[in-house]
Write a protein that holds these residues in place. Structure first.
Motif, PDB file in Angstrom:
ATOM      1  N   LEU A 139       0.841  -1.188   0.000  1.00 55.90           N
ATOM      2  CA  LEU A 139       0.000   0.000   0.000  1.00 55.90           C
ATOM      3  C   LEU A 139       0.876   1.237   0.000  1.00 55.90           C
ATOM      4  CD1 LEU A 139      -3.230   0.605   2.055  1.00 55.90           C
ATOM      5  CD2 LEU A 139      -1.472   2.362   1.957  1.00 55.90           C
ATOM      6  N   ASN A 140       0.594   2.136  -0.934  1.00 56.37           N
ATOM      7  CA  ASN A 140       1.153   3.483  -0.863  1.00 56.37           C
ATOM      8  C   ASN A 140       0.088   4.461  -1.325  1.00 56.37           C
ATOM      9  OD1 ASN A 140       3.356   2.616  -3.553  1.00 56.37           O
ATOM     10  ND2 ASN A 140       1.475   3.768  -3.806  1.00 56.37           N
ATOM     11  N   HIS A 141       0.451   5.711  -1.467  1.00 59.32           N
ATOM     12  CA  HIS A 141      -0.512   6.768  -1.727  1.00 59.32           C
ATOM     13  C   HIS A 141      -0.173   7.447  -3.047  1.00 59.32           C
ATOM     14  CE1 HIS A 141      -1.546   6.629   2.674  1.00 59.32           C
ATOM     15  NE2 HIS A 141      -0.309   6.178   2.698  1.00 59.32           N
ATOM     16  N   TYR A 142      -1.110   8.219  -3.562  1.00 57.31           N
ATOM     17  CA  TYR A 142      -0.878   8.870  -4.845  1.00 57.31           C
ATOM     18  C   TYR A 142       0.242   9.899  -4.783  1.00 57.31           C
ATOM     19  CZ  TYR A 142      -3.453  13.053  -3.277  1.00 57.31           C
ATOM     20  OH  TYR A 142      -3.864  14.191  -2.612  1.00 57.31           O
ATOM     21  N   ARG A 143       0.629  10.309  -3.583  1.00 56.10           N
ATOM     22  CA  ARG A 143       1.747  11.248  -3.434  1.00 56.10           C
ATOM     23  C   ARG A 143       2.767  10.755  -2.412  1.00 56.10           C
ATOM     24  NH1 ARG A 143       0.894  12.541  -7.702  1.00 56.10           N
ATOM     25  NH2 ARG A 143       0.140  14.497  -8.571  1.00 56.10           N
ATOM     26  N   ARG A 144       2.792   9.443  -2.186  1.00 57.63           N
ATOM     27  CA  ARG A 144       3.807   8.847  -1.318  1.00 57.63           C
ATOM     28  C   ARG A 144       4.193   7.489  -1.890  1.00 57.63           C
ATOM     29  NH1 ARG A 144       0.686   9.830   4.414  1.00 57.63           N
ATOM     30  NH2 ARG A 144       0.949  12.096   4.534  1.00 57.63           N
ATOM     31  N   PHE A 145       5.471   7.350  -2.220  1.00 60.67           N
ATOM     32  CA  PHE A 145       5.959   6.113  -2.815  1.00 60.67           C
ATOM     33  C   PHE A 145       7.264   5.707  -2.135  1.00 60.67           C
ATOM     34  CE2 PHE A 145       3.359   8.184  -5.964  1.00 60.67           C
ATOM     35  CZ  PHE A 145       2.686   7.154  -6.613  1.00 60.67           C
ATOM     36  N   PHE A 146       7.541   4.414  -2.100  1.00 55.66           N
ATOM     37  CA  PHE A 146       8.836   3.959  -1.596  1.00 55.66           C
ATOM     38  C   PHE A 146       9.935   4.392  -2.559  1.00 55.66           C
ATOM     39  CE2 PHE A 146       6.179   0.843   0.749  1.00 55.66           C
ATOM     40  CZ  PHE A 146       6.691   1.050   2.015  1.00 55.66           C
ATOM     41  N   ASP A 147      11.014   4.910  -1.994  1.00 49.85           N
ATOM     42  CA  ASP A 147      12.137   5.407  -2.790  1.00 49.85           C
ATOM     43  C   ASP A 147      13.236   4.348  -2.817  1.00 49.85           C
ATOM     44  OD1 ASP A 147      13.822   6.969  -4.245  1.00 49.85           O
ATOM     45  OD2 ASP A 147      14.027   8.574  -2.752  1.00 49.85           O
ATOM     46  N   PHE A 148      13.002   3.295  -3.586  1.00 55.72           N
ATOM     47  CA  PHE A 148      13.920   2.161  -3.603  1.00 55.72           C
ATOM     48  C   PHE A 148      15.297   2.514  -4.162  1.00 55.72           C
ATOM     49  CE2 PHE A 148       9.797  -0.126  -3.599  1.00 55.72           C
ATOM     50  CZ  PHE A 148      10.012  -0.965  -2.525  1.00 55.72           C
ATOM     51  N   ASN A 149      15.367   3.562  -4.970  1.00 59.95           N
ATOM     52  CA  ASN A 149      16.632   3.878  -5.630  1.00 59.95           C
ATOM     53  C   ASN A 149      17.470   4.912  -4.889  1.00 59.95           C
ATOM     54  OD1 ASN A 149      16.184   2.145  -7.886  1.00 59.95           O
ATOM     55  ND2 ASN A 149      14.722   3.633  -8.679  1.00 59.95           N
ATOM     56  N   ARG A 150      17.000   5.366  -3.732  1.00 61.15           N
ATOM     57  CA  ARG A 150      17.764   6.360  -2.992  1.00 61.15           C
ATOM     58  C   ARG A 150      19.036   5.737  -2.409  1.00 61.15           C
ATOM     59  NH1 ARG A 150      16.370  11.549  -0.071  1.00 61.15           N
ATOM     60  NH2 ARG A 150      18.130  11.862   1.323  1.00 61.15           N
ATOM     61  N   LYS A 151      20.138   6.473  -2.511  1.00 64.02           N
ATOM     62  CA  LYS A 151      21.401   6.022  -1.944  1.00 64.02           C
ATOM     63  C   LYS A 151      21.413   6.261  -0.431  1.00 64.02           C
ATOM     64  CE  LYS A 151      24.079   6.932  -6.152  1.00 64.02           C
ATOM     65  NZ  LYS A 151      25.221   7.679  -6.754  1.00 64.02           N
ATOM     66  N   TRP A 152      22.185   5.464   0.275  1.00 61.36           N
ATOM     67  CA  TRP A 152      22.357   5.619   1.723  1.00 61.36           C
ATOM     68  C   TRP A 152      20.986   5.618   2.430  1.00 61.36           C
ATOM     69  CZ3 TRP A 152      27.306   4.851   2.545  1.00 61.36           C
ATOM     70  CH2 TRP A 152      28.223   5.308   1.622  1.00 61.36           C
ATOM     71  N   GLN A 153      20.195   4.627   2.096  1.00 63.03           N
ATOM     72  CA  GLN A 153      18.826   4.575   2.621  1.00 63.03           C
ATOM     73  C   GLN A 153      18.769   4.560   4.138  1.00 63.03           C
ATOM     74  OE1 GLN A 153      17.161   1.112   0.761  1.00 63.03           O
ATOM     75  NE2 GLN A 153      16.869   2.115  -1.214  1.00 63.03           N
TER      76      GLN A 153
END
Length: 278
Positions: free
Chosen positions: A75-89
């Motif tokens: 589940l996520n929102h239309y303006r909230r998504f998991f940022d899988f590609n962010r460095k140094w998570q």
């Protein structure tokens, strides 16, 4: 494996395209015009409760109506998504902002979720921390009597969860919010069964507010309760930061990882020196 990542929305918006995304119109019973998404008011549903349950009406609809159609559910929102590609998570803020245009112009990429959920039980957003415990944070921003009712209901209906509630809510100063997750269906169904059993009983005992912020009571509670569930089940959690595309984005909105880590250490120190609890 069949993967469905619910995207909750209450209005028509541009969304990133991916075969996993499954847009659902949350609160469809309260809208006058149909939207080009799956409505949450078919089959068994609580769509009419959207004012107080927020994205949970889409969550409930998926639980009751998608059984057998998804091995992995999120589940996520239309303006909230998991940022899988962010460095140094691990050292990143729980959320960062970007412009809608920039976000949509980039291809949204998921990792191998089947492999990830072999190594972990659930994917949650990075935690946000405070200089006081989570229960105190709820009392400061919301209605403290509601929180006391919640604990009372858990003690009555699921007493085995009280140690996990006290550990994660009263003895920690951070939690994973936003009602976002990705996990396997069986765990999602187990969590949903427990969550709605608790919230439906709390609803019977609370005086529901019409004030726009506080009316979202069950959305706020569930943000915290998923942490209680994870603590009780001793789940292996993979934390991923959240990216929030917005129309009025400005670069100053995003702290650096270094500044965020400093805030975190400062809050942790304050919590250890003088823990405050309701």
């Amino acid at each position: 494996m069949n993967v469905k990542i619910i995207v909750c929305t209450h209005k028509v918006v541009d969304m990133p395209q991916h075969e996993y995304f499954f847009p659902i119109e949350a609160g469809a019973s309260l809208h006058h015009e149909a939207m080009p998404y799956v409505p949450d008011n078919t089959g068994e549903n609580i769509s009419s409760k959207n004012q107080h349950y927020c994205e949970l009406t889409a969550h409930y609809w998926a639980w009751k109506n998608l059984k057998g159609q998804a091995d992995i559910i999120g589940l996520n929102h239309y303006r909230r998504f998991f940022d899988f590609n962010r460095k140094w998570q691990r050292f990143s803020p729980d959320r960062s902002f970007t412009s809608v245009t920039d976000f949509l112009n980039k291809q949204y990429i998921f990792p191998d979720l089947e492999k990830l959920l072999h190594d972990y039980d659930i994917i949650l957003p990075n935690s946000r921390n405070y200089p006081f415990c989570v229960s105190t944070q709820y009392a400061a921003w919301h209605i403290v009597d509601d929180w006391r009712i919640l604990k009372e209901v858990i003690r009555e209906l699921s007493p085995e969860y009280i140690p996990a509630f006290e550990t994660s809510m009263e003895h920690r100063n951070s939690y994973s919010g936003y009602n976002m997750f990705i996990t396997k269906w069986d765990l999602f169904a187990e969590y949903s069964e427990w969550l709605f059993k608790i919230l439906f009983e709390v609803e019977k005992r609370c005086k529901l507010s019409d004030y726009p912020v506080q009316s979202r009571i069950f959305g706020y509670m569930s943000e915290r309760l998923i942490n209680v569930f994870c603590e009780y089940k001793k789940l292996r959690i993979k934390h991923i930061p959240v990216i929030m595309p917005i129309d009025d984005f400005q670069p100053y909105m995003n702290p650096t990882n270094l500044r965020y880590c400093w805030w975190t250490m400062r809050n942790d120190l304050a919590f250890k020196i003088a823990p405050i609890s309701i």
